[in-house]
Design an enzyme around this catalytic site. Structure first.
Site, PDB file in Angstrom:
ATOM      1  N   TRP A 182     -19.415 -62.991 -19.396  1.00 12.46           N
ATOM      2  CA  TRP A 182     -19.092 -64.127 -20.253  1.00 12.46           C
ATOM      3  C   TRP A 182     -20.357 -64.948 -20.505  1.00 12.46           C
ATOM      4  O   TRP A 182     -21.102 -65.270 -19.583  1.00 12.46           O
ATOM      5  CB  TRP A 182     -18.030 -65.017 -19.596  1.00 12.46           C
ATOM      6  CG  TRP A 182     -17.760 -66.247 -20.414  1.00 12.46           C
ATOM      7  CD1 TRP A 182     -16.976 -66.351 -21.517  1.00 12.46           C
ATOM      8  CD2 TRP A 182     -18.334 -67.546 -20.221  1.00 12.46           C
ATOM      9  NE1 TRP A 182     -17.007 -67.624 -22.022  1.00 12.46           N
ATOM     10  CE2 TRP A 182     -17.836 -68.383 -21.248  1.00 12.46           C
ATOM     11  CE3 TRP A 182     -19.223 -68.086 -19.289  1.00 12.46           C
ATOM     12  CZ2 TRP A 182     -18.188 -69.728 -21.353  1.00 12.46           C
ATOM     13  CZ3 TRP A 182     -19.573 -69.422 -19.404  1.00 12.46           C
ATOM     14  CH2 TRP A 182     -19.050 -70.228 -20.422  1.00 12.46           C
ATOM     15  N   ASP A 345     -10.217 -76.666 -33.348  1.00 12.77           N
ATOM     16  CA  ASP A 345     -10.098 -75.729 -32.229  1.00 12.77           C
ATOM     17  C   ASP A 345      -8.942 -76.125 -31.314  1.00 12.77           C
ATOM     18  O   ASP A 345      -8.043 -76.873 -31.695  1.00 12.77           O
ATOM     19  CB  ASP A 345     -11.438 -75.657 -31.481  1.00 12.77           C
ATOM     20  CG  ASP A 345     -11.691 -74.296 -30.857  1.00 12.77           C
ATOM     21  OD1 ASP A 345     -11.043 -73.980 -29.845  1.00 12.77           O
ATOM     22  OD2 ASP A 345     -12.537 -73.545 -31.388  1.00 12.77           O
ATOM     23  N   ASP A 346      -8.976 -75.631 -30.100  1.00 10.82           N
ATOM     24  CA  ASP A 346      -7.922 -75.783 -29.105  1.00 10.82           C
ATOM     25  C   ASP A 346      -7.545 -77.253 -28.897  1.00 10.82           C
ATOM     26  O   ASP A 346      -8.405 -78.134 -28.942  1.00 10.82           O
ATOM     27  CB  ASP A 346      -8.428 -75.183 -27.794  1.00 10.82           C
ATOM     28  CG  ASP A 346      -7.329 -74.940 -26.781  1.00 10.82           C
ATOM     29  OD1 ASP A 346      -6.179 -75.299 -27.035  1.00 10.82           O
ATOM     30  OD2 ASP A 346      -7.657 -74.374 -25.720  1.00 10.82           O
ATOM     31  N   ARG A 422      -7.943 -68.170 -16.105  1.00 10.04           N
ATOM     32  CA  ARG A 422      -7.961 -69.263 -17.077  1.00 10.04           C
ATOM     33  C   ARG A 422      -6.601 -69.966 -17.133  1.00 10.04           C
ATOM     34  O   ARG A 422      -6.192 -70.451 -18.176  1.00 10.04           O
ATOM     35  CB  ARG A 422      -8.354 -68.750 -18.469  1.00 10.04           C
ATOM     36  CG  ARG A 422      -9.776 -68.243 -18.620  1.00 10.04           C
ATOM     37  CD  ARG A 422     -10.772 -69.386 -18.674  1.00 10.04           C
ATOM     38  NE  ARG A 422     -10.580 -70.212 -19.834  1.00 10.04           N
ATOM     39  CZ  ARG A 422     -11.177 -70.017 -21.015  1.00 10.04           C
ATOM     40  NH1 ARG A 422     -12.021 -69.019 -21.172  1.00 10.04           N
ATOM     41  NH2 ARG A 422     -10.957 -70.838 -22.025  1.00 10.04           N
ATOM     42  N   LYS A 455      -9.006 -68.819 -36.057  1.00 12.79           N
ATOM     43  CA  LYS A 455      -9.844 -68.393 -34.939  1.00 12.79           C
ATOM     44  C   LYS A 455      -8.895 -67.867 -33.864  1.00 12.79           C
ATOM     45  O   LYS A 455      -8.212 -68.639 -33.192  1.00 12.79           O
ATOM     46  CB  LYS A 455     -10.680 -69.561 -34.409  1.00 12.79           C
ATOM     47  CG  LYS A 455     -11.584 -69.184 -33.237  1.00 12.79           C
ATOM     48  CD  LYS A 455     -12.425 -70.366 -32.762  1.00 12.79           C
ATOM     49  CE  LYS A 455     -13.288 -69.983 -31.564  1.00 12.79           C
ATOM     50  NZ  LYS A 455     -14.105 -71.123 -31.095  1.00 12.79           N
ATOM     51  N   ASP A 457      -8.138 -66.318 -30.508  1.00 15.86           N
ATOM     52  CA  ASP A 457      -8.779 -66.208 -29.201  1.00 15.86           C
ATOM     53  C   ASP A 457      -7.966 -65.308 -28.272  1.00 15.86           C
ATOM     54  O   ASP A 457      -6.780 -65.010 -28.530  1.00 15.86           O
ATOM     55  CB  ASP A 457      -8.954 -67.597 -28.589  1.00 15.86           C
ATOM     56  CG  ASP A 457     -10.249 -67.733 -27.803  1.00 15.86           C
ATOM     57  OD1 ASP A 457     -10.787 -66.703 -27.361  1.00 15.86           O
ATOM     58  OD2 ASP A 457     -10.728 -68.876 -27.628  1.00 15.86           O
ATOM     59  N   ASP A 523     -19.476 -67.165 -26.475  1.00 16.28           N
ATOM     60  CA  ASP A 523     -19.236 -68.600 -26.297  1.00 16.28           C
ATOM     61  C   ASP A 523     -20.532 -69.350 -26.023  1.00 16.28           C
ATOM     62  O   ASP A 523     -20.555 -70.581 -26.069  1.00 16.28           O
ATOM     63  CB  ASP A 523     -18.259 -68.839 -25.143  1.00 16.28           C
ATOM     64  CG  ASP A 523     -16.813 -68.633 -25.554  1.00 16.28           C
ATOM     65  OD1 ASP A 523     -16.523 -68.641 -26.766  1.00 16.28           O
ATOM     66  OD2 ASP A 523     -15.962 -68.446 -24.659  1.00 16.28           O
TER      67      ASP A 523
END
Length: 725
Positions: A182, A345-346, A422, A455, A457, A523
């Site tokens: 990552w 985004d989130d 996560r 987007k 994910d 990322d």
């Protein structure tokens, strides 16, 4: 069909010579550089020349290696089909019933064609199996192979593996593939090929940050500009296998296919399994190999055709702290510097104040967005930008209404839940009700806010991914269901674009690119890291499919600080975006950012249609790459430093890809102003408002003698415009 039918396919400097004669499965006699115009006599001689001698303590007949390697022939390497019918039928002996070229039966002993598709059907009555093979040489010179096995016997047949392989010459003794983690994806790793097998397996349920990506064999010392290479890529986003194998006989192959978990493919009578496509790419140098893949992708009917919109993603500006006035201010600032797409985004959906809750509850959070997302989306569009939105449809938080109400929709094994990652578990997309829920909720949100860009994910690996009532291994079904969900959403909303983001760059493959419009490389957008991550991701994908954003001054993933000019020059040539809290940017920084965006827009047609060039440099602290137009009229190169050299100054560099018979003006330019710590070389000439006067030389001189490198601070870059005069 005669006992020997040789098919010669050729395109773009590549020849593929196939033996499809008799009752045997097709075999590759030559794959590599063009053989030119050969006739039937040449083909017969080449077929004879490919037969190995019988040596002591070996089987009594030469081994004929087909693209689906068969153990019954005496092949001692990895077999193409691994499976059984309650212990029987594990070593099939397929008998071909005929071959076809572009749908027409192959007759005679020799046929020559340009690009084309050879198909062969075969049957094994004892094992109760049919197999259909396809071998295509595309106009780009890329070979695309496929296989489907069908159970035509009584009872179930368990398929453990179906993989194809191609021979490569013994001169190819160096392996290149990729590793990563990552935030640091596509790390090249090279090593010699020795007797044995170099096998890379992906068992993450997704492609993975550590995926081999493109496994290549080449002549020792191959580089970007020269050295023959042969590579393979499995076009699939689930579990997969790439391998290179050298036998004690000296035979070498590369191949791959889907990695199947136990019981994933159990064929009932009449059922079949089709493996994902295996792409095989030859090149004289890594750039030649990469350009073939870029040409293949750019020729697709659904390849993005309009200019790639400059994108602002708000993640590193606001994270979960969604506040309407702040986001409206960001939108105003973004429009002011030339951004064309604004992505929220989130954090916009119910219960999503951090990453521990809310996934699966795809309803706008009324406590934050009292009027819904439409007011923000409308203002974004009024400013001349598209509105984009983040989703993670395949995941669910245990702390969510969905997980509490539908626990049977979670991929799991037996009565236990998988370990968390996560704070997430994985939804079973093969469950019809879960699939229907996701399609309905995504469609509702996209429709309500007129979302133009998603987007998409995917932030965790699949562990204990059991599906259905019996909780059988489900990665295969999950991957195909994810593809179908993307396709169904796009069918409902024509023109909707989707980005593949999977913990950054953990789902980068040619399978996902059939259903999406770009990938998020990583990322980590620290430009020092992105110099190499972008560079090597382009071994598989053209730059217009790579999300590449201008980071904030201090990297959120490494803590390093970089100048705006280095951040912008690093992101310049791919699908440009911004990931920066513009409210914290100074007036001067906003002006400089606007200049870089304008420069990108002026040249993005070149960046996204031209030939990528990466120049081999003797100094490991230098990165020189560029794009050259197809007509060789213009080019743009970026020279970057990624460290301090042991020598100073660094000496000359050369360009590649130009027309040696033309003369070119080479002009150093500085969008946004001269970078800090920069001392021009004398050939730069007089300084101008936009850069320097530069120099004029022939293409041959620029590619042979070159020009001296300017003095530059570490982690800085300079841009060169090259124009035919």
């Amino acid at each position: 069909m005669t006992s020997h039918s040789v098919v010669h396919l050729s395109a773009a400097g590549v020849s593929l010579l196939l033996d499809v004669g008799g009752a045997r499965l097709p075999a590759v006699l030559h794959w590599g550089a063009s053989l030119g115009d050969i006739d039937e006599r040449d083909a017969e001689a080449l077929a004879t020349g490919a037969v190995e001698p019988v040596v002591p303590n070996a089987i009594d007949v030469p081994v004929r290696l087909s693209v689906l390697p068969e153990p019954w022939t005496g092949w001692m390497g990895k077999p193409g089909l691994e499976g059984h019918r309650s212990g029987a039928g594990w070593s099939p002996h397929f008998v071909a019933s005929g071959g076809a070229l572009d749908g027409a039966p192959i007759t005679g002993s020799f046929v020559a064609s340009g690009p084309g598709i050879v198909t062969v059907d075969a049957h094994d009555p004892d094992a109760g199996l049919d197999v259909a093979l396809s071998i295509e040489l595309a106009p780009s010179g890329v070979v695309r192979l496929g296989a489907e096995v069908v159970n035509v016997g009584a009872g179930d047949y368990d398929v453990s593996a179906l993989q194809l392989a191609l021979p490569v010459p013994p001169t190819a003794r160096e392996v290149l593939d990729f590793a990563g983690r990552w935030g640091k994806e596509r790390i090249p790793q090279r090593r010699p090929l020795v007797v044995g097998i170099e096998e890379r397996e992906g068992r993450r349920g997704r492609t993975g940050a550590d995926a081999a990506t493109l496994l290549t064999l080449g002549v020792p010392g191959f580089g970007f500009g020269s050295g023959e290479v042969w590579g393979v890529h499995v076009g699939f986003s689930g579990n997969h296998r790439h391998y290179a194998e050298r036998l004690s006989s000296g035979v070498q192959v590369i191949g791959g296919g889907e990695l199947l978990l136990p019981g994933e493919i159990r064929l009932a009578p009449g059922e079949g399994y089709r493996m994902p496509p295996l792409y095989a790419v030859y090149g004289d140098g890594l750039d030649d190999q990469a350009r073939r893949l870029h040409t293949l992708l750019r020729a697709r009917p659904h390849h993005p055709g309009r200019p790639r919109p400059v994108t602002l993603n708000v993640w590193e500006a606001v994270y979960f702290d969604h506040d309407m006035p702040r986001l409206l201010d960001l939108a105003e600032r973004a429009a002011g510097v030339g951004v064309e797409r604004f992505v929220l985004d989130d954090g916009w959906f119910r219960g999503r104040r951090d990453d521990t809750a809310g996934l699966g509850d795809w309803f706008v959070d009324e406590t934050v967005w009292t009027g819904g997302l439409r007011p923000l989306a409308d203002r974004v569009r009024a400013l001349g930008m598209e509105f984009g939105l983040w989703f993670e449809p395949e995941m669910v938080n245990p702390d969510s209404d969905l997980a509490r109400e539908q626990p049977e929709w979670i991929l799991s094994t037996g009565e236990r839940l998988p370990v968390l990652a996560r704070n997430q578990l994985v939804l079973d997309l093969a469950h019809p009700d879960a699939y229907a829920y996701l399609l309905e909720r995504l469609s509702a949100v996209v429709s309500d806010s007129d979302v133009a860009y998603v987007k998409w994910d995917h932030n965790r690996d699949l562990v204990d991914a059991g599906t259905g009532r019996r909780r059988v291994a489900g990665v295969h079904r999950q991957t195909l269901a994810a593809y179908r969900l993307m396709d169904d959403l796009r069918a409902r909303f024509p023109g909707l674009e989707i980005e593949s983001c999977s913990s950054g760059g953990s789902r980068v493959d040619l399978g996902i690119l059939e259903h999406t419009d770009r990938v998020w490389v990583s990322d980590c957008i620290d430009p020092l890291e992105r110099q190499d991550m972008n560079r090597w991701t382009m071994q598989l994908l053209p730059p217009e499919l790579l999300g590449s954003h201008i980071a904030s001054g201090e990297s959120h993933t490494t803590g390093r600080r970089h100048t705006l000019s280095f951040r912008a020059a690093t992101a310049l040539t791919a699908h440009l975006g911004v990931e920066w809290d513009l409210a914290r940017a100074t007036t001067e920084e906003l002006a400089e950012l606007g200049e870089w965006i304008a420069f990108h827009k002026a040249h993005r047609e070149l960046f996204h249609t031209g030939d990528m060039v990466r120049v081999d440099t003797s100094d490991p602290t230098l990165r020189l790459s560029g794009t050259v137009s197809a007509d060789r009229e213009r080019a743009l190169f970026v020279l970057a430093t990624v460290g301090r050299s042991e020598v100073s100054p660094r000496g000359r560099f050369v360009f590649r890809g130009l027309d040696e018979s033309r003369r070119y003006a080479v002009v150093p330019v500085h969008p946004g102003g001269r970078p800090r710590g920069f001392t021009p070389a004398p050939w730069f000439g007089a300084e101008t408002a936009d850069g320097y006067a530069g120099v004029e030389l022939s293409g041959r001189a620029l590619m042979t003698a070159g020009l001296h490198t300017p003095a530059m601070f570490p982690e800085s870059a300079v841009v060169f415009q090259v124009t035919a005069v």
